[in-house]
Design a protein around this motif. Structure first.
Motif, PDB file in Angstrom:
ATOM      1  N   ARG A   1     -17.186  15.549  98.421  1.00  0.00           N
ATOM      2  CA  ARG A   1     -17.019  15.534  96.962  1.00  0.00           C
ATOM      3  C   ARG A   1     -16.385  16.804  96.419  1.00  0.00           C
TER       4      ARG A   1
ATOM      5  N   GLY B   1     -23.572  15.008  91.332  1.00  0.00           N
ATOM      6  CA  GLY B   1     -23.282  14.206  92.521  1.00  0.00           C
ATOM      7  C   GLY B   1     -24.496  13.425  92.993  1.00  0.00           C
TER       8      GLY B   1
ATOM      9  N   GLU C   1     -23.911   9.990  91.051  1.00  0.00           N
ATOM     10  CA  GLU C   1     -22.976   9.394  91.999  1.00  0.00           C
ATOM     11  C   GLU C   1     -23.635   8.940  93.297  1.00  0.00           C
TER      12      GLU C   1
END
Length: 110
Positions: A47, A31, A35
């Protein structure tokens, strides 16, 4: 998924983030690294949904997650503590039951 590929390189990332839930530690790393996640709330609320699936709204997982992502985000120990406090405030605000301090009486219907 790509997160599982990270776990192939580092077996500790394949461990469950929270016992009994389908999230692995690699998802937090992914993440941040891939991301663009920058906060614990982004990881544990938006998330991975850990905040919604644990009794403590992900508070216990937050400590582990900061240890995983702090090096990636170049967080100092002070920033790490601040991130934990920010997360605590965010989940407290989200999950607080705030009864109306001045409720209007129910209308008399009869």
């Amino acid at each position: 998924t790509e997160a599982w590929m990270l776990a192939e390189d580092d077996a500790s990332l394949g461990l469950e983030l929270v016992a009994g839930l389908p999230y692995i530690r690699a998802e937090a790393v992914y993440g941040v690294a891939r991301e663009g996640a920058r906060t614990l709330g982004d990881l544990l609320i938006r998330r991975m949904k850990v905040a919604f699936e644990t009794r403590d709204q992900g508070r216990s997982a937050a400590e582990d997650v900061t240890g995983l992502v702090a090096p990636l985000l170049k967080w100092s120990e002070e920033r790490r503590r601040s991130a934990l406090l920010d997360y605590e405030r965010e989940v407290s605000r989200m999950f607080a039951v705030d009864p109306d301090p001045d409720p209007e009486p129910a209308p008399d219907v009869g």
